[in-house]
Write a protein that holds these residues in place. Structure first.
Motif, PDB file in Angstrom:
ATOM      1  N   THR A 165     -17.879 -34.469  54.516  1.00 37.75           N
ATOM      2  CA  THR A 165     -17.958 -35.269  55.739  1.00 37.75           C
ATOM      3  C   THR A 165     -18.340 -34.405  56.936  1.00 37.75           C
ATOM      4  O   THR A 165     -18.094 -33.189  56.941  1.00 37.75           O
ATOM      5  CB  THR A 165     -16.609 -35.947  56.037  1.00 37.75           C
ATOM      6  OG1 THR A 165     -15.654 -34.937  56.437  1.00 37.75           O
ATOM      7  CG2 THR A 165     -16.093 -36.701  54.811  1.00 37.75           C
ATOM      8  N   PRO A 166     -18.918 -35.035  57.984  1.00 35.65           N
ATOM      9  CA  PRO A 166     -19.247 -34.278  59.205  1.00 35.65           C
ATOM     10  C   PRO A 166     -18.016 -33.628  59.824  1.00 35.65           C
ATOM     11  O   PRO A 166     -18.091 -32.510  60.344  1.00 35.65           O
ATOM     12  CB  PRO A 166     -19.844 -35.348  60.123  1.00 35.65           C
ATOM     13  CG  PRO A 166     -20.362 -36.395  59.202  1.00 35.65           C
ATOM     14  CD  PRO A 166     -19.412 -36.422  58.048  1.00 35.65           C
ATOM     15  N   GLU A 167     -16.897 -34.325  59.787  1.00 35.10           N
ATOM     16  CA  GLU A 167     -15.673 -33.777  60.378  1.00 35.10           C
ATOM     17  C   GLU A 167     -15.232 -32.505  59.651  1.00 35.10           C
ATOM     18  O   GLU A 167     -14.836 -31.513  60.281  1.00 35.10           O
ATOM     19  CB  GLU A 167     -14.546 -34.824  60.336  1.00 35.10           C
ATOM     20  CG  GLU A 167     -14.771 -36.040  61.211  1.00 35.10           C
ATOM     21  CD  GLU A 167     -15.776 -37.026  60.619  1.00 35.10           C
ATOM     22  OE1 GLU A 167     -16.280 -37.882  61.368  1.00 35.10           O
ATOM     23  OE2 GLU A 167     -16.051 -36.913  59.396  1.00 35.10           O
ATOM     24  N   GLN A 168     -15.315 -32.519  58.336  1.00 36.76           N
ATOM     25  CA  GLN A 168     -14.937 -31.340  57.560  1.00 36.76           C
ATOM     26  C   GLN A 168     -15.908 -30.192  57.785  1.00 36.76           C
ATOM     27  O   GLN A 168     -15.504 -29.027  57.872  1.00 36.76           O
ATOM     28  CB  GLN A 168     -14.859 -31.706  56.082  1.00 36.76           C
ATOM     29  CG  GLN A 168     -13.687 -32.608  55.737  1.00 36.76           C
ATOM     30  CD  GLN A 168     -13.811 -33.217  54.357  1.00 36.76           C
ATOM     31  OE1 GLN A 168     -14.917 -33.439  53.861  1.00 36.76           O
ATOM     32  NE2 GLN A 168     -12.674 -33.493  53.731  1.00 36.76           N
ATOM     33  N   ASN A 169     -17.188 -30.497  57.897  1.00 35.21           N
ATOM     34  CA  ASN A 169     -18.168 -29.450  58.174  1.00 35.21           C
ATOM     35  C   ASN A 169     -17.950 -28.842  59.548  1.00 35.21           C
ATOM     36  O   ASN A 169     -18.093 -27.630  59.730  1.00 35.21           O
ATOM     37  CB  ASN A 169     -19.582 -30.020  58.061  1.00 35.21           C
ATOM     38  CG  ASN A 169     -20.067 -30.083  56.624  1.00 35.21           C
ATOM     39  OD1 ASN A 169     -20.038 -29.078  55.912  1.00 35.21           O
ATOM     40  ND2 ASN A 169     -20.511 -31.250  56.188  1.00 35.21           N
ATOM     41  N   ASN A 170     -17.606 -29.666  60.529  1.00 32.21           N
ATOM     42  CA  ASN A 170     -17.335 -29.141  61.871  1.00 32.21           C
ATOM     43  C   ASN A 170     -16.107 -28.235  61.869  1.00 32.21           C
ATOM     44  O   ASN A 170     -16.057 -27.235  62.587  1.00 32.21           O
ATOM     45  CB  ASN A 170     -17.130 -30.299  62.852  1.00 32.21           C
ATOM     46  CG  ASN A 170     -18.415 -31.056  63.130  1.00 32.21           C
ATOM     47  OD1 ASN A 170     -19.517 -30.525  62.964  1.00 32.21           O
ATOM     48  ND2 ASN A 170     -18.291 -32.310  63.558  1.00 32.21           N
ATOM     49  N   SER A 179     -15.788 -23.805  60.514  1.00 29.99           N
ATOM     50  CA  SER A 179     -16.442 -22.992  61.537  1.00 29.99           C
ATOM     51  C   SER A 179     -16.743 -21.601  61.014  1.00 29.99           C
ATOM     52  O   SER A 179     -16.366 -21.239  59.886  1.00 29.99           O
ATOM     53  CB  SER A 179     -15.529 -22.882  62.754  1.00 29.99           C
ATOM     54  OG  SER A 179     -14.299 -22.256  62.375  1.00 29.99           O
ATOM     55  N   CYS A 194     -19.456 -29.330  53.047  1.00 30.76           N
ATOM     56  CA  CYS A 194     -18.333 -30.258  52.944  1.00 30.76           C
ATOM     57  C   CYS A 194     -18.807 -31.710  52.887  1.00 30.76           C
ATOM     58  O   CYS A 194     -19.886 -32.042  53.383  1.00 30.76           O
ATOM     59  CB  CYS A 194     -17.367 -30.053  54.106  1.00 30.76           C
ATOM     60  SG  CYS A 194     -16.792 -28.348  54.284  1.00 30.76           S
ATOM     61  N   ARG A 211     -24.265 -27.264  55.079  1.00 34.78           N
ATOM     62  CA  ARG A 211     -23.140 -28.161  55.345  1.00 34.78           C
ATOM     63  C   ARG A 211     -22.516 -28.531  53.992  1.00 34.78           C
ATOM     64  O   ARG A 211     -22.829 -29.580  53.412  1.00 34.78           O
ATOM     65  CB  ARG A 211     -23.610 -29.398  56.122  1.00 34.78           C
ATOM     66  CG  ARG A 211     -24.223 -29.024  57.468  1.00 34.78           C
ATOM     67  CD  ARG A 211     -24.690 -30.236  58.254  1.00 34.78           C
ATOM     68  NE  ARG A 211     -23.592 -31.079  58.686  1.00 34.78           N
ATOM     69  CZ  ARG A 211     -22.806 -30.825  59.731  1.00 34.78           C
ATOM     70  NH1 ARG A 211     -22.988 -29.706  60.442  1.00 34.78           N
ATOM     71  NH2 ARG A 211     -21.841 -31.656  60.067  1.00 34.78           N
TER      72      ARG A 211
END
Length: 255
Positions: free
Chosen positions: A68-73, A76, A66, A64
């Protein structure tokens, strides 16, 4: 003189070793092209410039990177393949860069390395130049503060032992005519942008071969997009040296 940044790839009983060759007067340009790619990678997907790029983890969706979690999501698998391709495109902008891969049906990386050095010797002789190899590997412990003196000494000695098969082949080259100079310089990929670049190119070259030789890797499916990514460097494959910049150590297969 050329610097050669090298890393191995492969699976089962067949291995590859890829080298990125850059002349001393092209080193700055290569770094500029690569760092421009890293900046684009950060601007597009928020992958920090100091995050280690490892192709296997990148393409398979591991880690992971990135903030933030949002950026990692959002980062893809399709985005990761696009990120790999972006870095290949930036490498291709360095006009003086040359790329060579050696492949062979063996599980022993030192065996492939020996063939790799021999091919570099032949190429450097034709070009009337010399080469210094920087290879993926630890030269010694990075932080001895948490180790006892005995543990630190053992860690250094282990690093020296690990490099022995590669060092021995360099030292076995004919002194009067050798073009590959010095021992291999071991560099940890965590701290070398160009070793990371060699890993990215080597991964693409390996999966390019997997798609062309299912008889060698019958249980592997080539990663999507890697053959296209590898071909982005077609203008940089060594001239008159194998097919598509790839040389086999035997005559059983052509690349």
């Amino acid at each position: 003189m050329y610097f050669c940044y090298a890393d191995d790839s492969g699976a089962n009983d067949a291995r590859t070793l890829t080298g990125l060759l850059v002349p001393e007067d092209g080193w700055n340009d290569l770094l500029h092209c690569w760092l421009e790619g890293r900046r684009a990678l950060e601007d597009t997907w928020a992958v920090p410039k100091n995050y280690e790029l490892h192709a296997n983890e990148l393409i398979k969706g591991r880690g992971r990177p990135c903030p933030t979690p949002e950026q990692n999501n959002a980062f893809s698998r399709p985005a990761r393949r696009a990120a790999h391709d972006l870095m290949m495109r930036h490498l291709a902008r360095c006009e003086s860069l040359r790329v060579m891969t050696v492949a062979g049906r063996t599980a022993q990386v030192p065996t492939i390395y020996q063939s790799f050095v021999n091919h570099l010797e032949t190429w450097a002789l034709r070009q009337d130049t010399r080469v210094v190899i920087l290879y993926d590997g630890q030269a010694g412990p990075h932080d001895t503060g948490s180790l006892t003196p005995a543990q630190a000494q053992e860690a250094w000695q282990q690093a020296v032992r690990n490099a022995k098969p590669y060092r021995d082949h360099h030292r076995g080259l004919p002194l009067a005519s050798r073009r590959v100079l010095e021992d291999p310089i071991m560099q940890d990929s965590r701290f070398s942008q160009f070793i990371q670049a060699a890993d990215m190119v080597g991964y693409a070259a390996f999966h390019h071969l997997v798609g062309k030789h299912p008889d060698i890797w019958p249980k592997l499916t080539p990663a999507r997009g890697m053959s296209k990514a590898y071909r982005r460097l077609s203008d940089h494959w060594l001239e008159d040296h194998g097919d598509e910049g790839i040389v086999w150590t035997d005559d059983q297969h052509g690349a």
